[in-house]
Design a protein around this motif. Structure first.
Motif, PDB file in Angstrom:
ATOM      1  N   GLN A   1     -28.577   1.092 -12.146  1.00  0.00           N
ATOM      2  CA  GLN A   1     -28.796   2.245 -11.034  1.00  0.00           C
ATOM      3  C   GLN A   1     -27.430   2.581 -10.340  1.00  0.00           C
ATOM      4  OE1 GLN A   1     -31.704   1.869  -8.305  1.00  0.00           O
ATOM      5  NE2 GLN A   1     -31.811   3.786  -7.212  1.00  0.00           N
ATOM      6  N   VAL A   2     -27.149   3.988 -10.539  1.00  0.00           N
ATOM      7  CA  VAL A   2     -25.874   4.255  -9.903  1.00  0.00           C
ATOM      8  C   VAL A   2     -26.021   4.805  -8.473  1.00  0.00           C
ATOM      9  CG1 VAL A   2     -24.230   5.861  -9.970  1.00  0.00           C
ATOM     10  CG2 VAL A   2     -24.918   5.327 -12.094  1.00  0.00           C
ATOM     11  N   GLN A   3     -25.261   4.256  -7.611  1.00  0.00           N
ATOM     12  CA  GLN A   3     -25.225   4.258  -6.189  1.00  0.00           C
ATOM     13  C   GLN A   3     -24.059   4.629  -5.761  1.00  0.00           C
ATOM     14  OE1 GLN A   3     -27.439   0.610  -4.680  1.00  0.00           O
ATOM     15  NE2 GLN A   3     -29.031   2.254  -4.050  1.00  0.00           N
ATOM     16  N   LEU A   4     -24.063   5.461  -4.805  1.00  0.00           N
ATOM     17  CA  LEU A   4     -22.892   5.870  -3.949  1.00  0.00           C
ATOM     18  C   LEU A   4     -23.364   5.650  -2.435  1.00  0.00           C
ATOM     19  CD1 LEU A   4     -21.360   9.195  -5.654  1.00  0.00           C
ATOM     20  CD2 LEU A   4     -20.823   6.737  -5.990  1.00  0.00           C
ATOM     21  N   VAL A   5     -22.875   4.845  -1.733  1.00  0.00           N
ATOM     22  CA  VAL A   5     -23.348   4.573  -0.326  1.00  0.00           C
ATOM     23  C   VAL A   5     -22.083   4.747   0.724  1.00  0.00           C
ATOM     24  CG1 VAL A   5     -24.429   2.946   1.161  1.00  0.00           C
ATOM     25  CG2 VAL A   5     -25.028   2.874  -1.236  1.00  0.00           C
ATOM     26  N   GLU A   6     -22.270   5.767   1.525  1.00  0.00           N
ATOM     27  CA  GLU A   6     -21.162   5.917   2.482  1.00  0.00           C
ATOM     28  C   GLU A   6     -21.441   5.189   3.807  1.00  0.00           C
ATOM     29  OE1 GLU A   6     -22.431  10.239   0.698  1.00  0.00           O
ATOM     30  OE2 GLU A   6     -23.600   8.150   1.441  1.00  0.00           O
ATOM     31  N   SER A   7     -20.421   5.016   4.400  1.00  0.00           N
ATOM     32  CA  SER A   7     -20.503   4.412   6.032  1.00  0.00           C
ATOM     33  C   SER A   7     -19.320   4.973   6.459  1.00  0.00           C
ATOM     34  CB  SER A   7     -20.876   3.002   5.725  1.00  0.00           C
ATOM     35  OG  SER A   7     -19.556   2.356   5.126  1.00  0.00           O
ATOM     36  N   GLY A   8     -19.573   4.563   7.920  1.00  0.00           N
ATOM     37  CA  GLY A   8     -18.391   4.686   8.866  1.00  0.00           C
ATOM     38  C   GLY A   8     -18.502   5.810   9.634  1.00  0.00           C
ATOM     39  N   GLY A   9     -19.563   6.732   9.831  1.00  0.00           N
ATOM     40  CA  GLY A   9     -19.588   7.916  10.488  1.00  0.00           C
ATOM     41  C   GLY A   9     -19.795   7.380  12.047  1.00  0.00           C
ATOM     42  N   GLY A  10     -19.950   8.505  12.851  1.00  0.00           N
ATOM     43  CA  GLY A  10     -20.244   7.924  14.273  1.00  0.00           C
ATOM     44  C   GLY A  10     -19.734   9.362  15.304  1.00  0.00           C
ATOM     45  N   LEU A  11     -19.883   9.041  16.388  1.00  0.00           N
ATOM     46  CA  LEU A  11     -19.632   9.972  17.448  1.00  0.00           C
ATOM     47  C   LEU A  11     -18.114   9.548  18.022  1.00  0.00           C
ATOM     48  CD1 LEU A  11     -20.219  12.129  19.395  1.00  0.00           C
ATOM     49  CD2 LEU A  11     -21.209  10.485  20.918  1.00  0.00           C
ATOM     50  N   VAL A  12     -17.305  10.659  18.022  1.00  0.00           N
ATOM     51  CA  VAL A  12     -15.746  10.366  18.469  1.00  0.00           C
ATOM     52  C   VAL A  12     -15.457  11.368  19.239  1.00  0.00           C
ATOM     53  CG1 VAL A  12     -15.265   8.618  16.615  1.00  0.00           C
ATOM     54  CG2 VAL A  12     -14.816  11.167  16.283  1.00  0.00           C
ATOM     55  N   GLN A  13     -14.285  11.181  19.902  1.00  0.00           N
ATOM     56  CA  GLN A  13     -13.819  12.422  20.935  1.00  0.00           C
ATOM     57  C   GLN A  13     -12.801  12.986  20.041  1.00  0.00           C
ATOM     58  OE1 GLN A  13     -12.717  10.526  24.447  1.00  0.00           O
ATOM     59  NE2 GLN A  13     -14.627  11.293  25.428  1.00  0.00           N
ATOM     60  N   ALA A  14     -12.383  14.349  20.232  1.00  0.00           N
ATOM     61  CA  ALA A  14     -11.138  15.206  19.756  1.00  0.00           C
ATOM     62  C   ALA A  14     -10.027  14.162  19.818  1.00  0.00           C
ATOM     63  CB  ALA A  14     -11.268  16.388  20.404  1.00  0.00           C
ATOM     64  N   GLY A  15      -9.376  14.136  18.691  1.00  0.00           N
ATOM     65  CA  GLY A  15      -8.057  13.358  18.716  1.00  0.00           C
ATOM     66  C   GLY A  15      -8.271  12.092  18.162  1.00  0.00           C
ATOM     67  N   ASP A  16      -9.486  11.526  18.158  1.00  0.00           N
ATOM     68  CA  ASP A  16      -9.649   9.899  17.512  1.00  0.00           C
ATOM     69  C   ASP A  16      -9.661  10.205  16.059  1.00  0.00           C
ATOM     70  OD1 ASP A  16     -12.169   9.172  20.035  1.00  0.00           O
ATOM     71  OD2 ASP A  16      -9.911   9.243  20.160  1.00  0.00           O
ATOM     72  N   SER A  17      -9.610   8.972  15.508  1.00  0.00           N
ATOM     73  CA  SER A  17      -9.714   8.784  14.069  1.00  0.00           C
ATOM     74  C   SER A  17     -11.053   7.973  13.559  1.00  0.00           C
ATOM     75  CB  SER A  17      -8.312   7.668  13.570  1.00  0.00           C
ATOM     76  OG  SER A  17      -7.280   8.481  13.983  1.00  0.00           O
ATOM     77  N   LEU A  18     -11.170   8.191  12.452  1.00  0.00           N
ATOM     78  CA  LEU A  18     -12.553   7.466  11.930  1.00  0.00           C
ATOM     79  C   LEU A  18     -12.057   7.190  10.409  1.00  0.00           C
ATOM     80  CD1 LEU A  18     -15.734   9.111  12.585  1.00  0.00           C
ATOM     81  CD2 LEU A  18     -15.065   6.776  13.297  1.00  0.00           C
ATOM     82  N   ARG A  19     -12.362   6.044   9.623  1.00  0.00           N
ATOM     83  CA  ARG A  19     -12.292   5.851   8.112  1.00  0.00           C
ATOM     84  C   ARG A  19     -13.602   5.887   7.664  1.00  0.00           C
ATOM     85  NH1 ARG A  19      -9.544   0.935   4.988  1.00  0.00           N
ATOM     86  NH2 ARG A  19     -11.560  -0.003   5.586  1.00  0.00           N
ATOM     87  N   LEU A  20     -13.809   6.620   6.631  1.00  0.00           N
ATOM     88  CA  LEU A  20     -15.200   6.492   6.050  1.00  0.00           C
ATOM     89  C   LEU A  20     -15.193   5.718   4.873  1.00  0.00           C
ATOM     90  CD1 LEU A  20     -16.638  10.313   6.167  1.00  0.00           C
ATOM     91  CD2 LEU A  20     -16.780   8.652   7.838  1.00  0.00           C
ATOM     92  N   SER A  21     -16.079   5.113   4.374  1.00  0.00           N
ATOM     93  CA  SER A  21     -16.023   4.366   3.155  1.00  0.00           C
ATOM     94  C   SER A  21     -17.348   4.683   2.283  1.00  0.00           C
ATOM     95  CB  SER A  21     -16.159   2.906   3.500  1.00  0.00           C
ATOM     96  OG  SER A  21     -15.243   2.327   4.409  1.00  0.00           O
ATOM     97  N   CYS A  22     -16.967   4.702   0.820  1.00  0.00           N
ATOM     98  CA  CYS A  22     -17.913   5.169  -0.193  1.00  0.00           C
ATOM     99  C   CYS A  22     -18.104   3.891  -1.121  1.00  0.00           C
ATOM    100  CB  CYS A  22     -17.756   6.302  -0.740  1.00  0.00           C
ATOM    101  SG  CYS A  22     -18.759   6.690  -2.084  1.00  0.00           S
ATOM    102  N   VAL A  23     -19.069   3.217  -1.387  1.00  0.00           N
ATOM    103  CA  VAL A  23     -18.869   1.920  -2.149  1.00  0.00           C
ATOM    104  C   VAL A  23     -19.771   2.363  -3.476  1.00  0.00           C
ATOM    105  CG1 VAL A  23     -19.822  -0.272  -2.494  1.00  0.00           C
ATOM    106  CG2 VAL A  23     -18.975   0.114  -0.485  1.00  0.00           C
TER     107      VAL A  23
END
Length: 118
Positions: A1-23
């Protein structure tokens, strides 16, 4: 079964950084283009960035160029979206997708929500 699972989202302030992952799992994606899309409330889904798994060649939307970077880690079967200097207009659900061409995606993840406050 093919799966793409995202993670790493959230609430941040303008100017911040985030890294999203997709397994990615369930098949070989070596001939696929792995792509991030996003959909903001009340808007259509839009392309953000893509990377060819085999070559590492990337393409990035003009709206995020210089702020977002897509990479992949073949050993972990994971695609990343590094997002810097986030803006409130980056608020959206971010989806990971895989396609054999850039004209249509064959597989989609369920998405991860990114909210950027001003």
């Amino acid at each position: 079964q093919v799966q793409l699972v995202e993670s790493g989202g959230g609430l941040v302030q303008a100017g911040d950084s985030l890294r999203l992952s997709c397994v990615a799992s369930g098949r070989s994606f070596s001939s696929y283009v792995m792509t991030w899309f996003r959909q903001a409330p009340g808007k259509e889904r839009e392309f953000v960035a893509g990377i060819w798994w085999s070559t590492g060649i990337t393409n990035t939307a003009n709206s995020v160029k210089g702020r977002f970077t897509i990479t992949r880690d073949s050993a972990r079967n994971t695609v990343y979206l590094q997002m810097n200097s986030l803006k409130p207009e980056d608020t959206a659900v971010y989806f990971c997708a895989a396609g054999r061409t850039t004209y249509g995606m064959d597989y989609w993840g369920k998405g991860t929500l990114v909210t950027v406050s001003s």
